[in-house]
Design a protein around this motif. Structure first.
Motif, PDB file in Angstrom:
ATOM      1  N   VAL A 166     -11.640  70.911  11.772  1.00 10.81           N
ATOM      2  CA  VAL A 166     -10.605  70.095  12.419  1.00 10.81           C
ATOM      3  C   VAL A 166      -9.617  69.564  11.395  1.00 10.81           C
ATOM      4  N   GLN A 167     -10.138  69.016  10.285  1.00 10.22           N
ATOM      5  CA  GLN A 167      -9.213  68.443   9.311  1.00 10.22           C
ATOM      6  C   GLN A 167      -8.582  69.515   8.420  1.00 10.22           C
ATOM      7  N   ASP A 168      -9.122  70.742   8.432  1.00 10.61           N
ATOM      8  CA  ASP A 168      -8.511  71.823   7.661  1.00 10.61           C
ATOM      9  C   ASP A 168      -7.187  72.278   8.260  1.00 10.61           C
ATOM     10  N   VAL A 169      -7.008  72.096   9.563  1.00 11.83           N
ATOM     11  CA  VAL A 169      -5.757  72.526  10.191  1.00 11.83           C
ATOM     12  C   VAL A 169      -4.565  71.743   9.629  1.00 11.83           C
ATOM     13  N   PRO A 170      -4.576  70.395   9.685  1.00  9.13           N
ATOM     14  CA  PRO A 170      -3.448  69.689   9.063  1.00  9.13           C
ATOM     15  C   PRO A 170      -3.362  69.904   7.564  1.00  9.13           C
ATOM     16  N   GLU A 171      -4.500  70.067   6.895  1.00  8.08           N
ATOM     17  CA  GLU A 171      -4.456  70.308   5.457  1.00  8.08           C
ATOM     18  C   GLU A 171      -3.789  71.641   5.139  1.00  8.08           C
ATOM     19  N   GLY A 172      -4.091  72.677   5.916  1.00 10.48           N
ATOM     20  CA  GLY A 172      -3.449  73.967   5.700  1.00 10.48           C
ATOM     21  C   GLY A 172      -1.945  73.883   5.890  1.00 10.48           C
ATOM     22  N   LEU A 173      -1.522  73.131   6.905  1.00 10.91           N
ATOM     23  CA  LEU A 173      -0.089  72.935   7.129  1.00 10.91           C
ATOM     24  C   LEU A 173       0.548  72.178   5.977  1.00 10.91           C
ATOM     25  N   LEU A 174      -0.109  71.115   5.530  1.00  9.69           N
ATOM     26  CA  LEU A 174       0.453  70.300   4.459  1.00  9.69           C
ATOM     27  C   LEU A 174       0.592  71.083   3.164  1.00  9.69           C
ATOM     28  N   VAL A 175      -0.403  71.913   2.832  1.00 11.61           N
ATOM     29  CA  VAL A 175      -0.295  72.657   1.574  1.00 11.61           C
ATOM     30  C   VAL A 175       0.797  73.722   1.678  1.00 11.61           C
TER      31      VAL A 175
END
Length: 302
Positions: free
Chosen positions: A199-208
């Motif tokens: 779940v938290q990897d989705v926004p992290e992938g977008l942010l990176v």
């Protein structure tokens, strides 16, 4: 499908005349989606009777896929303003923090008691410290960068984009370790951890991907490299599962070790990054929302 979903969300939720309805509607949609996903993942792992190495690899690949999905979302969303980026990071930090405590540290305490007896608190605390120590050593030994705080580790001539990708690789590696260790406890243990991380990897992938684009990379390369950083998770999951093997004494200390590593990422990287950007006080709601969502998932899965 993703584009259609975004347009529907924009029409029916984001353009509502009542701000509280926009927030409540989005929160309900996200929470409902996550809970349904949790049920589906749990059923799949139970059906496969996946534990140990199989569960570790499945959970690690789920995190890698979620990171890739977040990076690809850059193609649809384009640039985000600083406030939205801070909210995404705060939400991810909240999910990670709750997962480290509820799904790793507390189970470590419970699992250590029958193995170590009266020495279980000491064993858990030592393992927690070892996880923090490992991440601190990697942080100092390997060159990498964060979007706001800049370059860390030894001096290097590598590009900023590559250093940003290495920073997220280091961030994702302990998440994969957590999945690999939790998989030793079977589907009931690995599902909450793997789901929280995905779940938290989705926004992290977008942010990176956004950070790589801001560092001068082309759109396609930023998306591909951002997605590739998620591959640290199945690697970390495999290494952790192989290291634990079938030794029951290593399971509780492994959980505590992973909790320390994930806690380090939250308190040493994510929250200081938000503070440096000046956004931490303004996104406390997103942080609390991430914590609440993870607690809800943990209760839902029992």
């Amino acid at each position: 499908i993703m584009s259609a979903f975004i347009h529907q969300l924009d029409d029916h939720v984001l353009h509502s005349r009542h701000p509280w309805r926009r927030g409540a509607g989005l929160a309900i949609a996200v929470a409902g989606t996550v809970l349904l996903a949790a049920h589906g993942v749990a059923a799949l792992l139970d059906a496969l009777e996946s534990s140990g190495m199989t569960g570790a690899l499945l959970g690690g690949m789920a995190g890698a896929a979620a990171t890739a999905a977040g990076a690809v979302a850059m193609l649809f969303l384009g640039k985000l303003n600083g406030r939205r980026e801070d909210q995404l990071m705060a939400f991810a930090a909240g999910v990670m923090l709750a997962a480290a405590i509820v799904s790793l540290f507390i189970p470590a305490i419970e699992a250590a008691a029958p193995v170590f007896g009266n020495a279980s608190p000491l064993a858990v605390l030592l393992a927690l410290g070892a996880g923090i120590g490992l991440m601190l050593a990697l942080d100092q030994a390997l060159p990498h960068a964060h979007a706001v705080s800049g370059v860390h580790g030894p001096a290097t001539h590598a590009s900023r984009g590559l250093l940003l990708a290495l920073g997220l690789f280091l961030h994702n590696f302990p998440e994969g370790m957590a999945v690999g260790i939790a998989a030793s406890g079977g589907a009931g243990t690995v599902v909450p951890v793997a789901l929280a991380i995905a779940v938290q990897d989705v926004p992290e992938g977008l942010l990176v991907a956004l950070a790589l684009g801001a560092a001068g990379m082309g759109l396609g390369r930023a998306v591909l490299l951002g997605a590739a950083t998620g591959l640290a998770e199945p690697v970390g999951a495999w290494i952790a599962a192989a290291a634990l093997g079938d030794n029951p004494a290593l399971y509780p200390v492994g959980l505590a070790f992973a909790a320390g590593a994930m806690g380090f990422v939250v308190f040493h990287e994510m929250l200081p990054e938000l503070k440096s950007r000046g956004g931490l006080p303004q996104v406390s709601g997103a942080l609390a929302g991430g914590i609440a969502l993870m607690l809800g998932v943990d209760l839902f899965l029992g």
